[in-house]
Design an enzyme around this catalytic site. Structure first.
Site, PDB file in Angstrom:
ATOM      1  N   ASP A 176      -2.877   0.622   6.821  1.00 48.14           N
ATOM      2  CA  ASP A 176      -2.304   0.920   6.123  1.00 48.14           C
ATOM      3  C   ASP A 176      -1.422  -0.983   5.346  1.00 48.14           C
ATOM      4  O   ASP A 176      -1.210  -1.360   4.936  1.00 48.14           O
ATOM      5  CB  ASP A 176      -0.618   1.299   5.918  1.00 48.14           C
ATOM      6  CG  ASP A 176      -1.371   3.003   6.128  1.00 48.14           C
ATOM      7  OD1 ASP A 176      -1.784   3.800   4.877  1.00 48.14           O
ATOM      8  OD2 ASP A 176      -1.152   3.706   6.914  1.00 48.14           O
ATOM      9  N   ASP A 205       0.788  -1.206  -0.196  1.00 43.08           N
ATOM     10  CA  ASP A 205      -0.246   0.434   0.325  1.00 43.08           C
ATOM     11  C   ASP A 205       0.688   0.872   0.391  1.00 43.08           C
ATOM     12  O   ASP A 205       1.221   2.041   1.078  1.00 43.08           O
ATOM     13  CB  ASP A 205      -1.001  -0.276   1.083  1.00 43.08           C
ATOM     14  CG  ASP A 205      -2.403   1.263   1.430  1.00 43.08           C
ATOM     15  OD1 ASP A 205      -2.344   1.759   0.278  1.00 43.08           O
ATOM     16  OD2 ASP A 205      -2.229   1.581   2.778  1.00 43.08           O
ATOM     17  N   GLU A 263      -2.061  -1.787  -5.654  1.00 42.45           N
ATOM     18  CA  GLU A 263      -3.155  -1.304  -6.181  1.00 42.45           C
ATOM     19  C   GLU A 263      -2.677  -0.231  -6.989  1.00 42.45           C
ATOM     20  O   GLU A 263      -2.003   0.552  -6.926  1.00 42.45           O
ATOM     21  CB  GLU A 263      -3.701  -0.414  -5.016  1.00 42.45           C
ATOM     22  CG  GLU A 263      -5.060  -1.668  -4.100  1.00 42.45           C
ATOM     23  CD  GLU A 263      -5.789  -0.751  -3.418  1.00 42.45           C
ATOM     24  OE1 GLU A 263      -6.249   0.240  -3.086  1.00 42.45           O
ATOM     25  OE2 GLU A 263      -6.601  -0.839  -2.392  1.00 42.45           O
TER      26      GLU A 263
END
EC number: 3.1.21.10
Length: 168
Positions: free
Chosen positions: A143, A10, A70
């Site tokens: 996170d 992340d 992502e």
């Protein structure tokens, strides 16, 4: 009985979540997760170098076969998008140097893979991470849980990706 490890990332400059998930014969296990942090007192270049070195250390320690991240979401804050983009570039470079294939997923894909619903909120996603990995508690901080979620998403997608790649 082969175990395959995926590191989920992340990205962020101040806080970069990471999580390593291992799959053995369809069973998922959380190996470890955490957050890399950098001080706002450092220059941007120093922060990126610190992230690079820390990520290299994680790769050497956990030996992931794949990485999941992502796709970058562009919000209204351009400065945040730029700094996250820089951190993301460091992640992609570090993984490429290590020869680790990188797979990118949209937030919607991660939500659908874990919750079965693209509109799942953060709390629902965290609970699905906990349930999927049979953990006593949700991974913290947020996170790290987000990074674990994207690693799980890739672990679910990996068999189909392999079939597609083998068919080429």
């Amino acid at each position: 009985m082969t175990a395959t490890r995926t590191i989920g990332i992340d990205p962020g400059t101040a806080r970069m979540g990471w999580g390593v998930v291992e799959e053995t014969d369809g069973v998922l296990r959380l190996v470890d997760c955490g957050v890399l942090t950098t001080s706002a007192e450092l220059s941007q270049a120093e922060r990126l170098l610190l992230l690079y070195n820390e990520l290299r250390h994680l790769i050497e320690q956990y030996h992931p076969a794949a990485a999941a991240i992502e796709e970058l979401f562009f919000g209204k804050n351009v400065n945040t998008a730029l700094t996250v983009g820089q951190a993301r570039g460091v992640v992609l470079l570090t993984l490429a140097q290590a020869g680790i294939p990188v797979y990118e997923y949209k937030p919607l894909q991660v939500k659908q893979a874990l919750a079965g619903y693209g509109g799942a909120d953060k709390r629902q996603m965290q609970e699905m991470v906990r349930l999927t990995l049979r953990l006593p508690a949700i991974p913290r901080p947020d996170d790290a849980a987000d990074a674990v979620a994207v690693a799980i998403c890739h672990t679910y997608a990996a068999p189909m990706i392999r079939r597609i790649e083998e068919g080429r």
